[in-house]
Scaffold this motif. Sequence first.
Motif, short mmCIF file in Angstrom:
data_model
loop_
_atom_site.label_atom_id
_atom_site.label_comp_id
_atom_site.label_asym_id
_atom_site.label_seq_id
_atom_site.Cartn_x
_atom_site.Cartn_y
_atom_site.Cartn_z
N ALA A 180 13.68 -57.88 -140.47
CA ALA A 180 14.73 -57.10 -139.77
C ALA A 180 14.91 -55.68 -140.32
CB ALA A 180 16.05 -57.87 -139.79
N PRO A 181 14.88 -55.46 -141.64
CA PRO A 181 15.13 -54.10 -142.13
C PRO A 181 13.98 -53.11 -141.86
CG PRO A 181 15.53 -55.74 -143.85
CD PRO A 181 14.79 -56.42 -142.75
N PHE A 182 12.83 -53.59 -141.47
CA PHE A 182 11.67 -52.71 -141.33
C PHE A 182 11.60 -52.09 -139.93
CE2 PHE A 182 10.62 -55.70 -144.67
CZ PHE A 182 10.06 -54.88 -145.64
N ASP A 183 11.15 -50.84 -139.88
CA ASP A 183 10.89 -50.22 -138.57
C ASP A 183 9.69 -50.86 -137.92
OD1 ASP A 183 12.85 -48.00 -138.62
OD2 ASP A 183 11.73 -47.45 -140.42
N THR A 184 8.67 -51.14 -138.74
CA THR A 184 7.44 -51.72 -138.20
C THR A 184 6.93 -52.82 -139.12
OG1 THR A 184 6.15 -49.99 -139.32
CG2 THR A 184 6.70 -49.62 -137.01
N VAL A 185 6.24 -53.78 -138.51
CA VAL A 185 5.64 -54.86 -139.30
C VAL A 185 4.27 -55.20 -138.73
CG1 VAL A 185 6.94 -56.58 -137.97
CG2 VAL A 185 5.90 -57.24 -140.10
N LEU A 186 3.35 -55.43 -139.66
CA LEU A 186 2.00 -55.88 -139.30
C LEU A 186 1.88 -57.30 -139.80
CD1 LEU A 186 -0.95 -56.33 -140.98
CD2 LEU A 186 -1.05 -55.57 -138.62
N PHE A 187 1.44 -58.21 -138.94
CA PHE A 187 1.12 -59.55 -139.47
C PHE A 187 -0.22 -60.02 -138.92
CE2 PHE A 187 3.50 -60.77 -135.63
CZ PHE A 187 2.74 -61.81 -135.13
N CYS A 188 -0.85 -60.92 -139.66
CA CYS A 188 -2.20 -61.39 -139.31
C CYS A 188 -2.16 -62.80 -138.73
CB CYS A 188 -3.09 -61.41 -140.55
SG CYS A 188 -3.41 -59.77 -141.22
N LEU A 189 -2.99 -63.00 -137.71
CA LEU A 189 -3.19 -64.34 -137.15
C LEU A 189 -4.35 -65.04 -137.85
CD1 LEU A 189 -3.04 -63.41 -133.34
CD2 LEU A 189 -1.26 -64.59 -134.66
N SER A 190 -5.19 -64.25 -138.53
CA SER A 190 -6.50 -64.73 -138.97
C SER A 190 -6.50 -65.25 -140.41
CB SER A 190 -7.50 -63.59 -138.86
OG SER A 190 -7.01 -62.47 -139.59
#
Length: 348
Positions: free
Chosen positions: A191-201
């Motif tokens: 929630a506090p982040f402007d952007t988030v990257l997460f991996c499916l792999s």
Amino acid sequence: LKAIDLRSDTVTEPTLEMRRAMAEAEVGDDGYRDDPTVNRLEEAAAAVTGKEAALFVPSGTMGNLISVLTHCQRGEEIVLGDQAHIYYYEVGGASALGSLVMRQVPNDVDGTMDLDQLEQAIRPEALAVAPTRLVCLENTHNRCSGAVIPPSYVRNVFEIAQRHGVSFHLDGARVFNAATYLGLPVSDVVAPFDTVLFCLSKGLCCPVGSLLCGSLDFISRARRIRRMVGGGMRQAGILAAAGLVAFETTAHRLAEDHANAKLLADGLANIPGVTLDPTRIQTNIVIFELADGNVQGFLQALAKRGVKAGSPGGTKIRMVTHLGIGAEDIDTALGVTEGAVKMQTGAN
Ligand SMILES: Cc1ncc(COP(=O)(O)O)c(C=O)c1O
């Protein structure tokens, strides 16, 4: 005999359910936004992270790169940990391709950075300095043995970023592991982040793919950058289909990997010649130190007996649990590791 592959959670293969969904996926040209499965995955990723929009990208590395290129202009600065994946393992892409300065703050063993040092690393706008545009955290923290960054710490960094008017990005390649450990929905963790990257792999077992999530405006700008770096795909619904299955299945079983990592860490800590504080192990990455310095010889000795592991550098060994590793594999891996440590120390 099947090798016990503890090198990474990236060695996981798509489940049967994923393979079926991939075979049957409805697809279209995503360059025209015509792929219904990609569209569904991006909507689902936005919902999971509580952000307005999401962008399907080929890898975590590309997602982080697209994020920093979207947040920053040439000659600007990013503040991040000196053990951060973005700095350590992404071939310097932010600098090489974005002309960005990566200002590093030392990471503590728990993946955090000293808050005063972090705040001091953010530079004011002035004629002679590269202005800071972005602060990045990583959760869970790969090189810090899968450490989970506590929500209270994230809040503190968020407040610093707010105070200085800089954006806040999460490299959440393994944010589902963090959420599982914390017992919180992913949307709360990010929630506090402007952007988030997460991996499916990784622990989610998909063959390919990551998602970059943020505001509608950010993601529409990121979509152009994805195109620029060659990450635009066509009938990518074949890959996205696995991600949709992951949200329903593999995203909910990571506690098993954490329990196996704990079992592994407790066993390793009892082997003379191994240095490891098992209480530090929170998720699926176990990093320990060998008393003997011959890391390559040690890894080869393990591999000969069917256990694959890796080294993050120095005298450290890394073992990662995942869907392909059961409790019985942990027993075997511990026996093999003990034998290899004895061989090494005996050889001296
Ligand atoms: C913390 C972290 N961020 C980003 C990545 C990059 O992901 P990919 O391998 O999909 O490029 C990884 C991969 O291991 C990672 O551990």
